[in-house]
Design an enzyme around this catalytic site. Structure first.
Site, PDB file in Angstrom:
ATOM      1  N   TYR A   1     -12.013 -13.503  13.693  1.00 10.01           N
ATOM      2  CA  TYR A   1     -10.732 -12.795  13.499  1.00 10.01           C
ATOM      3  C   TYR A   1      -9.589 -13.623  14.091  1.00 10.01           C
ATOM      4  CZ  TYR A   1      -7.395  -8.867  13.711  1.00 10.01           C
ATOM      5  OH  TYR A   1      -6.297  -8.027  13.570  1.00 10.01           O
TER       6      TYR A   1
ATOM      7  N   PHE B   1      -5.338   1.751   7.199  1.00 11.91           N
ATOM      8  CA  PHE B   1      -4.540   2.558   8.125  1.00 11.91           C
ATOM      9  C   PHE B   1      -3.054   2.185   8.042  1.00 11.91           C
ATOM     10  CE2 PHE B   1      -3.220   1.987  12.756  1.00 11.91           C
ATOM     11  CZ  PHE B   1      -2.468   3.149  12.793  1.00 11.91           C
TER      12      PHE B   1
ATOM     13  N   LYS C   1       3.609 -17.896  -4.588  1.00 13.58           N
ATOM     14  CA  LYS C   1       4.218 -19.124  -5.140  1.00 13.58           C
ATOM     15  C   LYS C   1       4.451 -18.937  -6.643  1.00 13.58           C
ATOM     16  CE  LYS C   1       1.906 -23.219  -4.681  1.00 13.58           C
ATOM     17  NZ  LYS C   1       1.661 -24.101  -5.791  1.00 13.58           N
TER      18      LYS C   1
ATOM     19  N   PHE D   1     -13.085  -2.027   1.947  1.00 16.03           N
ATOM     20  CA  PHE D   1     -14.105  -2.344   2.961  1.00 16.03           C
ATOM     21  C   PHE D   1     -13.936  -1.414   4.171  1.00 16.03           C
ATOM     22  CE2 PHE D   1     -15.293  -5.130   6.703  1.00 16.03           C
ATOM     23  CZ  PHE D   1     -16.634  -4.739   6.672  1.00 16.03           C
ATOM     24  N   THR D   2     -12.747  -1.386   4.747  1.00 16.75           N
ATOM     25  CA  THR D   2     -12.460  -0.430   5.829  1.00 16.75           C
ATOM     26  C   THR D   2     -11.404   0.593   5.401  1.00 16.75           C
ATOM     27  OG1 THR D   2     -10.905  -2.041   6.728  1.00 16.75           O
ATOM     28  CG2 THR D   2     -13.089  -1.935   7.754  1.00 16.75           C
ATOM     29  N   GLY D   3     -10.788   0.363   4.242  1.00 23.14           N
ATOM     30  CA  GLY D   3      -9.787   1.307   3.744  1.00 23.14           C
ATOM     31  C   GLY D   3     -10.454   2.397   2.922  1.00 23.14           C
TER      32      GLY D   3
ATOM     33  N   LYS E   1      -7.001 -15.564  11.840  1.00 22.26           N
ATOM     34  CA  LYS E   1      -5.577 -15.184  11.815  1.00 22.26           C
ATOM     35  C   LYS E   1      -4.686 -16.360  12.211  1.00 22.26           C
ATOM     36  CE  LYS E   1      -5.436 -10.684  10.778  1.00 22.26           C
ATOM     37  NZ  LYS E   1      -4.578 -10.097   9.737  1.00 22.26           N
TER      38      LYS E   1
HETATM   39  P1  NAD Z   1      -7.684  -1.363   8.415  1.00 24.86           P
HETATM   40  O1  NAD Z   1      -9.065  -1.868   8.575  1.00 24.86           O
HETATM   41  O2  NAD Z   1      -7.467   0.110   8.364  1.00 24.86           O
HETATM   42  O3  NAD Z   1      -7.026  -1.977   7.105  1.00 24.86           O
HETATM   43  C1  NAD Z   1      -7.400  -3.185   6.506  1.00 24.86           C
HETATM   44  C2  NAD Z   1      -7.417  -2.995   5.006  1.00 24.86           C
HETATM   45  O4  NAD Z   1      -7.737  -4.256   4.388  1.00 24.86           O
HETATM   46  C3  NAD Z   1      -8.480  -2.001   4.550  1.00 24.86           C
HETATM   47  O5  NAD Z   1      -7.945  -1.117   3.605  1.00 24.86           O
HETATM   48  C4  NAD Z   1      -9.551  -2.880   3.940  1.00 24.86           C
HETATM   49  O6  NAD Z   1     -10.337  -2.221   2.972  1.00 24.86           O
HETATM   50  C5  NAD Z   1      -8.735  -4.023   3.384  1.00 24.86           C
HETATM   51  N1  NAD Z   1      -9.481  -5.276   3.220  1.00 24.86           N
HETATM   52  C6  NAD Z   1     -10.276  -5.888   4.122  1.00 24.86           C
HETATM   53  N2  NAD Z   1     -10.781  -7.025   3.605  1.00 24.86           N
HETATM   54  C7  NAD Z   1     -10.289  -7.129   2.343  1.00 24.86           C
HETATM   55  C8  NAD Z   1     -10.436  -8.077   1.293  1.00 24.86           C
HETATM   56  N3  NAD Z   1     -11.209  -9.158   1.448  1.00 24.86           N
HETATM   57  N4  NAD Z   1      -9.787  -7.865   0.133  1.00 24.86           N
HETATM   58  C9  NAD Z   1      -9.014  -6.763  -0.057  1.00 24.86           C
HETATM   59  N5  NAD Z   1      -8.832  -5.832   0.897  1.00 24.86           N
HETATM   60  C10 NAD Z   1      -9.466  -6.010   2.093  1.00 24.86           C
HETATM   61  O7  NAD Z   1      -6.838  -2.022   9.588  1.00 24.86           O
HETATM   62  P2  NAD Z   1      -5.313  -1.875  10.007  1.00 24.86           P
HETATM   63  O8  NAD Z   1      -5.285  -1.503  11.424  1.00 24.86           O
HETATM   64  O9  NAD Z   1      -4.583  -1.055   9.018  1.00 24.86           O
HETATM   65  O10 NAD Z   1      -4.824  -3.383   9.916  1.00 24.86           O
HETATM   66  C11 NAD Z   1      -4.044  -3.875   8.835  1.00 24.86           C
HETATM   67  C12 NAD Z   1      -3.618  -5.300   9.120  1.00 24.86           C
HETATM   68  O11 NAD Z   1      -2.838  -5.353  10.322  1.00 24.86           O
HETATM   69  C13 NAD Z   1      -4.800  -6.267   9.332  1.00 24.86           C
HETATM   70  O12 NAD Z   1      -4.506  -7.488   8.715  1.00 24.86           O
HETATM   71  C14 NAD Z   1      -4.857  -6.415  10.828  1.00 24.86           C
HETATM   72  O13 NAD Z   1      -5.394  -7.661  11.201  1.00 24.86           O
HETATM   73  C15 NAD Z   1      -3.394  -6.308  11.214  1.00 24.86           C
HETATM   74  N6  NAD Z   1      -3.261  -5.864  12.610  1.00 24.86           N
HETATM   75  C16 NAD Z   1      -3.538  -4.564  12.965  1.00 24.86           C
HETATM   76  C17 NAD Z   1      -3.444  -4.200  14.309  1.00 24.86           C
HETATM   77  C18 NAD Z   1      -3.707  -2.789  14.747  1.00 24.86           C
HETATM   78  O14 NAD Z   1      -3.671  -2.532  15.957  1.00 24.86           O
HETATM   79  N7  NAD Z   1      -3.940  -1.811  13.892  1.00 24.86           N
HETATM   80  C19 NAD Z   1      -3.088  -5.139  15.277  1.00 24.86           C
HETATM   81  C20 NAD Z   1      -2.854  -6.449  14.886  1.00 24.86           C
HETATM   82  C21 NAD Z   1      -2.928  -6.803  13.534  1.00 24.86           C
END
Ligand code: NAD
Ligand code: UDP
Length: 312
Positions: A148, A11, A108, A34-36, A152
């Site tokens: 999580y 997202f 790095k 995975f979620t993308g 983090k």
């Molecule tokens: P999302 O689930 O849409 O995106 C996460 C992406 O990471 C996905 O495309 C998924 O396929 C990929 N991914 C997951 N595990 C992976 C791995 N091991 N190797 C490669 N790719 C991997 O979620 P988002 O809302 O877009 O969040 C993106 C980042 O922002 C995350 O790190 C999340 O923790 C952080 N974040 C988001 C929010 C929010 O409200 N949306 C809030 C705080 C932090």
């Protein structure tokens, strides 16, 4: 300028890739889907400056797989919705700890800046309100959200230790609840759930009594904040990026019902364990150091999100 965006098919990541390309940068998107979803970046595939690598960051990335030099790595790879990060909690910890270490090693080796997508979850169920960056948090290390939250937190530790030990430039953005187009239909977070339920005239599922609060920001505001942090010469954070639009979950449900003209009724279910009762950033540091403030109201942001989900 070459940027690597891990989680770039997700997202937030897909919006970040888009804006970086608009700035004329070369973008390497790394994602294991995975979620993308490839659909999130389909419209970028014709751009010769865009490269998509199907890779799990828990595995080290060789120079063969990722041959280009990079100036900055944005580390977003990690499932962000409680439903998905709790699906395989061990994997979530590994993504945050082993995966982040691999990406820091890549930074790095390339002499690149490293920007970590951290989260308001590092504050846990906060006893201080609103939450300033100096608050060290209130996290249950054994609970279902710990994979999580602690993952983090450890990723932040790794960033600060790679800086201390190896002199790497690392930056930390603590992101608060963000929503907008390209959230997955099965994402499970509150904004997408409520909009989809409202559009389908299905019951709106409030967990608990709906009195818990969150502060919601539209994805464009967040991406602007991430870029301001990335571009800043000598400010590294950690910095909260989130809005002052704090509201109860119940008020959000009512607002979405009204905005969609839905016939949905509200139903109440059990509150998940360790669900934070309140959340709002103290965003004075973002304002002072980055000149960042939210620009998009909840009404305007929700309107765009509703249009997106209608179009699916
Ligand atoms: P999302 O689930 O849409 O995106 C996460 C992406 O990471 C996905 O495309 C998924 O396929 C990929 N991914 C997951 N595990 C992976 C791995 N091991 N190797 C490669 N790719 C991997 O979620 P988002 O809302 O877009 O969040 C993106 C980042 O922002 C995350 O790190 C999340 O923790 C952080 N974040 C988001 C929010 C929010 O409200 N949306 C809030 C705080 C932090
Ligand atoms: N929530 C809810 N109904 C849903 C999804 C979530 O009431 O269908 C609640 C959830 O319990 C939490 C808040 O909305 O109190 C925000 O949940 P989300 O999963 O979006 O994000 P997070 O809890 O990680 O801030």
């Amino acid at each position: 300028m070459t940027s690597i965006v891990t989680g770039g098919a997700g997202f937030i990541g897909s919006h970040l890739c888009e804006v970086l390309l608009e700035r004329g940068e070369r973008v390497i998107c790394i994602d294991n889907f995975f979620t993308g979803n490839k659909k999130n970046v389909e419209h970028l595939m014709d751009n010769e400056k865009f490269t998509l690598i199907d890779h799990d960051i828990v595995d080290p990335l060789s120079t063969v797989e990722c041959p280009l030099a990079a100036d900055i790595i944005y580390n977003l790879a990690c499932p962000a919705s409680p439903v998905h990060y709790q699906h395989d909690p061990v994997k979530t910890v590994q993504t945050n700890v082993v995966g982040t270490t691999n990406m820091l090693e890549l930074a790095k080796a390339r002499g690149a800046i490293f920007l970590q997508a951290s989260t308001s979850e590092v504050y846990g169920d906060p006893e201080v309100h609103p939450q300033p960056e100096s608050y060290v948090g209130h996290v249950n290390p054994l609970g279902p959200r710990a994979c999580y939250d602690e993952g983090k937190r450890c990723a932040e530790t790794l960033c600060s230790d790679y800086h201390r030990e190896y002199g790497l430039t690392t930056k930390i953005a603590r992101i608060f609840n963000t929503y907008g187009p390209r959230m997955a239909e099965n994402d499970g977070r509150v904004v997408s759930n409520f909009i989809l339920q409202a559009l389908r005239n299905e019951p709106i599922t409030i967990y608990g009594d709906g009195s818990q609060t969150r502060s919601f920001q539209f994805v464009n505001d967040l991406v602007r904040g991430l870029l301001l942090l990335a571009d800043h010469k000598d400010f590294h954070g950690p910095v909260n990026i989130g809005t002052q639009f704090e509201m109860t979950v119940k008020a959000l449900a009512e607002m979405i019902i009204k905005m969609t003209g839905s016939k949905s009724e509200i139903i109440y279910g059990p509150l998940p364990e360790n669900d934070p009762k309140q959340r709002r950033p103290d965003s004075s540091l973002a304002k002072e150091k980055l000149g960042w403030e939210e620009e998009i109201s909840v009404e305007d942001g929700l309107k765009q999100a509703i249009e997106y989900f209608k179009s699916l």
